[in-house]
Structures are given as structure tokens and as C-alpha cells.
Design an enzyme around this catalytic site. Structure first.
Site, PDB file in Angstrom:
ATOM      1  N   GLU A  85       1.084  -1.244  -0.498  1.00  0.00           N
ATOM      2  CA  GLU A  85       0.166  -0.165  -0.124  1.00  0.00           C
ATOM      3  C   GLU A  85       1.088   0.866  -0.002  1.00  0.00           C
ATOM      4  O   GLU A  85       1.108   2.664  -0.475  1.00  0.00           O
ATOM      5  CB  GLU A  85      -1.285   0.545   0.796  1.00  0.00           C
ATOM      6  CG  GLU A  85      -1.862   1.141   0.979  1.00  0.00           C
ATOM      7  CD  GLU A  85      -2.781   1.138   0.396  1.00  0.00           C
ATOM      8  OE1 GLU A  85      -3.441   2.713   0.270  1.00  0.00           O
ATOM      9  OE2 GLU A  85      -3.483   0.189  -0.160  1.00  0.00           O
ATOM     10  N   ASN A 126       5.225  10.088 -10.904  1.00  0.00           N
ATOM     11  CA  ASN A 126       6.359  10.310 -10.185  1.00  0.00           C
ATOM     12  C   ASN A 126       7.279   9.493 -10.828  1.00  0.00           C
ATOM     13  O   ASN A 126       8.036   8.281 -10.473  1.00  0.00           O
ATOM     14  CB  ASN A 126       5.707   9.118  -9.229  1.00  0.00           C
ATOM     15  CG  ASN A 126       6.994   9.077  -8.218  1.00  0.00           C
ATOM     16  OD1 ASN A 126       8.255   9.426  -7.763  1.00  0.00           O
ATOM     17  ND2 ASN A 126       6.387   8.920  -6.277  1.00  0.00           N
ATOM     18  N   TYR A 133      11.257   1.281  -9.635  1.00  0.00           N
ATOM     19  CA  TYR A 133      10.476   0.054  -9.875  1.00  0.00           C
ATOM     20  C   TYR A 133      10.569  -0.510 -10.650  1.00  0.00           C
ATOM     21  O   TYR A 133      11.084  -2.241 -11.373  1.00  0.00           O
ATOM     22  CB  TYR A 133       8.708   0.053  -9.348  1.00  0.00           C
ATOM     23  CG  TYR A 133       8.507   0.949  -8.729  1.00  0.00           C
ATOM     24  CD1 TYR A 133       9.487   0.992  -7.184  1.00  0.00           C
ATOM     25  CD2 TYR A 133       7.695   1.900  -8.376  1.00  0.00           C
ATOM     26  CE1 TYR A 133       9.233   1.022  -6.112  1.00  0.00           C
ATOM     27  CE2 TYR A 133       7.400   2.513  -7.674  1.00  0.00           C
ATOM     28  CZ  TYR A 133       7.483   2.274  -6.269  1.00  0.00           C
ATOM     29  OH  TYR A 133       7.632   2.724  -4.946  1.00  0.00           O
TER      30      TYR A 133
END
Length: 165
Positions: A85, A126, A133
Site C-alpha cells: 500500500e 512519479n 521500480y
């Protein structure tokens, strides 16, 4: 990254967890949406039914990172997964490998718990996070649209039309 340690949060960490949530919300330009209280977190993270877990990352005694996660389930895989989350590293501590270390710890936990995947959302603006990532091997799920019911819409759908609820 010498001296960086990750541990599961305890109830005594509740104020710190809320502080990290608020800092993340400020970074994401969503501080106005944070209504969680310490009481809410104590009840939902450490109460009788625990809805999520939290990892905290420290350099010595200084808290520098947190990750809040919970299990989901893949019917296609027939196995649980971990949904991340929130992941947040203090801005002044970024670039030191702490975010990667937090994700590595979650990946190890997912493997240990026989999870089929680890997944999360990232805001489309972002670009730094998206690049980070991708460098880890994560792939965007562009073909999916996130849907949400909240507030009055959620209550309306839950209502059966009677006043007794």
C-alpha cells in the site's frame, strides 16, 4: 548501507507509523486526504483483526523508511500475494538503497509465505519511482483501470434501500 535494519512495527510504533503516513501524503500532494488517527491504526494494525502489517527501516535509532502491506489473493495463481500500500523513504535519505532494501525484505517475505506476486500502485507523475521500480524488474499493468467506491457511494451501494441498514 551499513547499519540499516528493518523490523516489523509494534503497537508502540503507532505514532511513528502515522507520521510516515502523513509525510508520504505530503509528498504525494494528498495530505488533505489523511483522516487516519493513532486510534484507527492501533485498531486496524494491532487490534483483534489485523488488516495490514508495517515494516520500519532504521539507521541506528533513526527511522528512515516504512512500508505498509497486506495480503491479497490471485484466483488465477491460486495463491496469496502481497499488496504494498505504501512505501516511503525520507527524502533526505533517498538514493542510499533503503527503498530497495525495504522491497527486498517484502520480496523475501512474499517468497517465505508462498505468495505468487508482490504488487503496488505508483502515481503516474512519479517518474523517479517508476524508473526505480522498472530497474528492479517491475512491470506496469497498463491494461488495468483502478476502480474505487468510497464515502457516500460505498454506503449507497451497501444500502438495501431500507432505513434499518
Amino acid at each position: 548501507m551499513s547499519g540499516f535494519e528493518v523490523r516489523l512495527a509494534t503497537e508502540a510504533d503507532t505514532p511513528l507509523v502515522l507520521d510516515f503516513i502523513r509525510r508520504l501524503a505530503e509528498y504525494e500532494r494528498l495530505a488533505h486526504e489523511v483522516v487516519a488517527t493513532e486510534r484507527d491504526l492501533r485498531e486496524t494494525l494491532f487490534g483483534e483483526r489485523r488488516y495490514a502489517e508495517v515494516l520500519l527501516g532504521f539507521v541506528g535509532d533513526e527511522p528512515v523508511a516504512f512500508a505498509l502491506f497486506f495480503h491479497n489473493y490471485s484466483t488465477f495463481l491460486g495463491r496469496p500475494g502481497i499488496y504494498l500500500e505504501d512505501l516511503f523513504v525520507l527524502p533526505e535519505r533517498r538514493g542510499s538503497g533503503y527503498g530497495k532494501a525495504m522491497l527486498r525484505r517484502l520480496a523475501k517475505l512474499a517468497v517465505k509465505r508462498n505468495c505468487g506476486r508482490l504488487e503496488w500502485w505508483v502515481l503516474d507523475w512519479n517518474e523517479d519511482a517508476i524508473g526505480f521500480y522498472r530497474s528492479l524488474g517491475a512491470v506496469p499493468m497498463d491494461e488495468w483501470t483502478t476502480m474505487r467506491l468510497a464515502g457516500d457511494s460505498l454506503k449507497e451501494l451497501a444500502s438495501d434501500g431500507s432505513s434499518s441498514g
